[in-house]
Design a protein around this motif. Structure first.
Motif, PDB file in Angstrom:
ATOM      1  N   LYS A   1       0.789  -1.210   0.074  1.00 26.53           N
ATOM      2  CA  LYS A   1      -0.101  -0.043   0.011  1.00 26.53           C
ATOM      3  C   LYS A   1       1.019   1.186  -0.013  1.00 26.53           C
ATOM      4  O   LYS A   1       0.562   2.203  -0.602  1.00 26.53           O
ATOM      5  CB  LYS A   1      -0.809  -0.170   1.240  1.00 26.53           C
ATOM      6  CG  LYS A   1      -2.032  -1.033   1.189  1.00 26.53           C
ATOM      7  CD  LYS A   1      -2.970  -0.652  -0.167  1.00 26.53           C
ATOM      8  CE  LYS A   1      -4.083  -1.567  -0.354  1.00 26.53           C
ATOM      9  NZ  LYS A   1      -4.740  -1.116  -1.436  1.00 26.53           N
TER      10      LYS A   1
ATOM     11  N   GLY B   1     -10.530   4.295   3.697  1.00 25.66           N
ATOM     12  CA  GLY B   1     -10.627   2.876   4.438  1.00 25.66           C
ATOM     13  C   GLY B   1     -11.177   3.239   6.085  1.00 25.66           C
ATOM     14  O   GLY B   1     -10.968   4.144   6.512  1.00 25.66           O
TER      15      GLY B   1
ATOM     16  N   SER C   1      -7.052   0.532   9.449  1.00 24.30           N
ATOM     17  CA  SER C   1      -6.515  -0.137   8.291  1.00 24.30           C
ATOM     18  C   SER C   1      -5.113   0.439   7.891  1.00 24.30           C
ATOM     19  O   SER C   1      -4.347  -0.027   7.043  1.00 24.30           O
ATOM     20  CB  SER C   1      -7.419   0.249   7.172  1.00 24.30           C
ATOM     21  OG  SER C   1      -7.557   1.570   6.986  1.00 24.30           O
TER      22      SER C   1
ATOM     23  N   LYS D   1      -4.082   3.917   7.435  1.00 23.17           N
ATOM     24  CA  LYS D   1      -4.020   4.917   6.356  1.00 23.17           C
ATOM     25  C   LYS D   1      -2.974   5.930   6.892  1.00 23.17           C
ATOM     26  O   LYS D   1      -2.071   6.558   6.066  1.00 23.17           O
ATOM     27  CB  LYS D   1      -5.266   5.781   6.363  1.00 23.17           C
ATOM     28  CG  LYS D   1      -6.464   4.866   5.754  1.00 23.17           C
ATOM     29  CD  LYS D   1      -7.651   5.857   5.531  1.00 23.17           C
ATOM     30  CE  LYS D   1      -8.358   6.301   6.889  1.00 23.17           C
ATOM     31  NZ  LYS D   1      -8.903   5.427   7.960  1.00 23.17           N
TER      32      LYS D   1
ATOM     33  N   TYR E   1      -7.244   2.315  -1.687  1.00 23.87           N
ATOM     34  CA  TYR E   1      -8.224   1.884  -0.421  1.00 23.87           C
ATOM     35  C   TYR E   1      -7.291   0.823   0.431  1.00 23.87           C
ATOM     36  O   TYR E   1      -6.567   0.019  -0.223  1.00 23.87           O
ATOM     37  CB  TYR E   1      -9.166   1.151  -1.206  1.00 23.87           C
ATOM     38  CG  TYR E   1     -10.403   0.968  -0.493  1.00 23.87           C
ATOM     39  CD1 TYR E   1     -11.363   1.602  -0.081  1.00 23.87           C
ATOM     40  CD2 TYR E   1     -10.413  -0.181   0.452  1.00 23.87           C
ATOM     41  CE1 TYR E   1     -12.529   1.334   0.799  1.00 23.87           C
ATOM     42  CE2 TYR E   1     -11.365  -0.912   1.186  1.00 23.87           C
ATOM     43  CZ  TYR E   1     -12.397   0.007   1.434  1.00 23.87           C
ATOM     44  OH  TYR E   1     -13.440   0.009   2.622  1.00 23.87           O
ATOM     45  N   LEU E   2      -7.549   0.816   1.764  1.00 22.63           N
ATOM     46  CA  LEU E   2      -6.843   0.075   2.552  1.00 22.63           C
ATOM     47  C   LEU E   2      -8.218  -0.589   3.541  1.00 22.63           C
ATOM     48  O   LEU E   2      -9.143   0.062   3.634  1.00 22.63           O
ATOM     49  CB  LEU E   2      -6.183   0.970   3.318  1.00 22.63           C
ATOM     50  CG  LEU E   2      -4.856   1.727   3.101  1.00 22.63           C
ATOM     51  CD1 LEU E   2      -5.187   2.930   2.608  1.00 22.63           C
ATOM     52  CD2 LEU E   2      -3.892   1.752   3.899  1.00 22.63           C
ATOM     53  N   GLU E   3      -7.826  -2.087   3.465  1.00 20.55           N
ATOM     54  CA  GLU E   3      -8.629  -2.664   4.330  1.00 20.55           C
ATOM     55  C   GLU E   3      -8.174  -3.218   5.643  1.00 20.55           C
ATOM     56  O   GLU E   3      -6.988  -3.689   5.700  1.00 20.55           O
ATOM     57  CB  GLU E   3      -9.396  -4.004   3.464  1.00 20.55           C
ATOM     58  CG  GLU E   3     -10.041  -3.557   2.341  1.00 20.55           C
ATOM     59  CD  GLU E   3     -10.522  -4.626   1.483  1.00 20.55           C
ATOM     60  OE1 GLU E   3     -11.568  -5.466   1.848  1.00 20.55           O
ATOM     61  OE2 GLU E   3      -9.709  -5.154   0.797  1.00 20.55           O
ATOM     62  N   PRO E   4      -8.820  -3.455   6.805  1.00 19.21           N
ATOM     63  CA  PRO E   4      -8.239  -3.840   7.968  1.00 19.21           C
ATOM     64  C   PRO E   4      -7.701  -5.297   7.935  1.00 19.21           C
ATOM     65  O   PRO E   4      -6.748  -5.805   8.553  1.00 19.21           O
ATOM     66  CB  PRO E   4      -9.281  -3.930   8.970  1.00 19.21           C
ATOM     67  CG  PRO E   4     -10.187  -2.695   8.546  1.00 19.21           C
ATOM     68  CD  PRO E   4      -9.992  -2.731   7.021  1.00 19.21           C
ATOM     69  N   SER E   5      -8.211  -6.042   7.019  1.00 19.14           N
ATOM     70  CA  SER E   5      -7.655  -7.275   6.666  1.00 19.14           C
ATOM     71  C   SER E   5      -6.418  -7.490   6.102  1.00 19.14           C
ATOM     72  O   SER E   5      -5.678  -8.611   6.391  1.00 19.14           O
ATOM     73  CB  SER E   5      -8.699  -8.022   5.597  1.00 19.14           C
ATOM     74  OG  SER E   5      -8.898  -7.484   4.336  1.00 19.14           O
TER      75      SER E   5
END
Length: 273
Positions: A89, A107, A111, A113, A239-243
């Motif tokens: 990322k 996000g 996540s 950011k 876009y960032l996801e916690p996963s």
């Protein structure tokens, strides 16, 4: 058309760096521009579309060499885990800043950011000056500037002052203007001209301030539920996801601090929003 222009710009940059490349240029440009904005589930569909467009092309993994090594070194020095998805990322943020002067990191909380932004600043080849604003905590007049209703005198806003100072600066240091807060039509619509290719901030006083090549506008938001299509189309998206991080990096950063008995915020390093 803005998306098409971005792909062309990315393809042009790659062609100048690698004159001998063939249609891999277009493939990599499409990937660099679009992959950062997709969810994990959407990436599978995107890969299927790309394989249909370029059936015989197999792109080799891209190695970023000193950049990736520098990012991992900074992560370790800041008590963070150098998770592969987190590193990816940061690199995607770098690729987006190359072709866009306005971009959004989207996000939910947790996540990463803020840390993605800061680690890209730490590992930049040049010094980076960051200016953090919360546009929802102040009025429009305090942000952009306004005329006094009684005296008709112009009072500069916080953003207009920062942009003006950056536009006349003679140094070559990068300047990042961070907007940490929800993006909605109340305040963001006034930035449509500065997010366009002409990069001009138009104030109510009639003054027009043009951004320089070292100035970048970044928006750190949880979602784009109330953002207009006009604003979204003008910005690059990461876009960032916690996963991507999961729970392990948090615990692995926190446990050594607890065992040492020192007070530290390493556990919350990824979650600073």
């Amino acid at each position: 058309m803005r998306a098409v222009k971005t792909v062309i710009s990315a393809a042009g940059n790659l062609k100048r760096e690698n004159p001998d490349m063939n249609e891999l240029i277009c493939l990599r440009a499409i990937r660099d521009v679009n992959v950062p904005k997709f969810l994990q589930d959407d990436l599978k569909l995107f890969e299927g579309i790309v394989s249909d467009l370029f059936p015989k092309i197999r792109q080799d993994p891209i190695h970023y060499g000193s950049l990736e090594e520098s990012i991992r070194t900074v992560c370790i020095s800041k008590c963070l885990k150098d998770v592969d998805g987190f590193i990816t990322k940061i690199i995607q943020l770098y690729e987006t800043t190359v072709v866009r002067h306005g971009l959004m990191l989207v996000g939910p909380c947790g996540s990463g950011k803020t840390k993605v932004i800061m680690h890209r600043a730490y590992t930049s080849t040049r010094a980076v000056q960051t200016y953090v604003l919360n546009p929802k905590s102040i009025t429009m007049g305090q942000l952009y500037g306004e005329f006094d209703l009684l005296t008709h005198e112009w009072t500069d806003g916080i953003l207009s002052s920062l942009i003006r100072a950056g536009s006349v600066a003679m140094d070559e240091e990068k300047k990042w203007y961070m907007f940490d807060g929800p993006v909605d039509a109340v305040w963001i619509e006034n930035m449509n001209t500065v997010l366009d290719d002409n990069k001009k901030l138009c104030l109510s006083s009639g003054e027009i301030i043009k951004l320089t090549d070292v100035m970048t506008l970044m928006f750190e938001v949880q979602d784009l539920a109330v953002a207009s299509p006009a604003t979204v189309s003008r910005c690059g998206m990461v876009y960032l996801e916690p996963s991507i991080l999961g729970l392990s990096p948090f615990t692995e950063c926190w446990l050594p601090v607890v065992s040492s008995g020192k007070k530290h915020t390493a556990f919350c390093m990824y979650m600073v929003e």
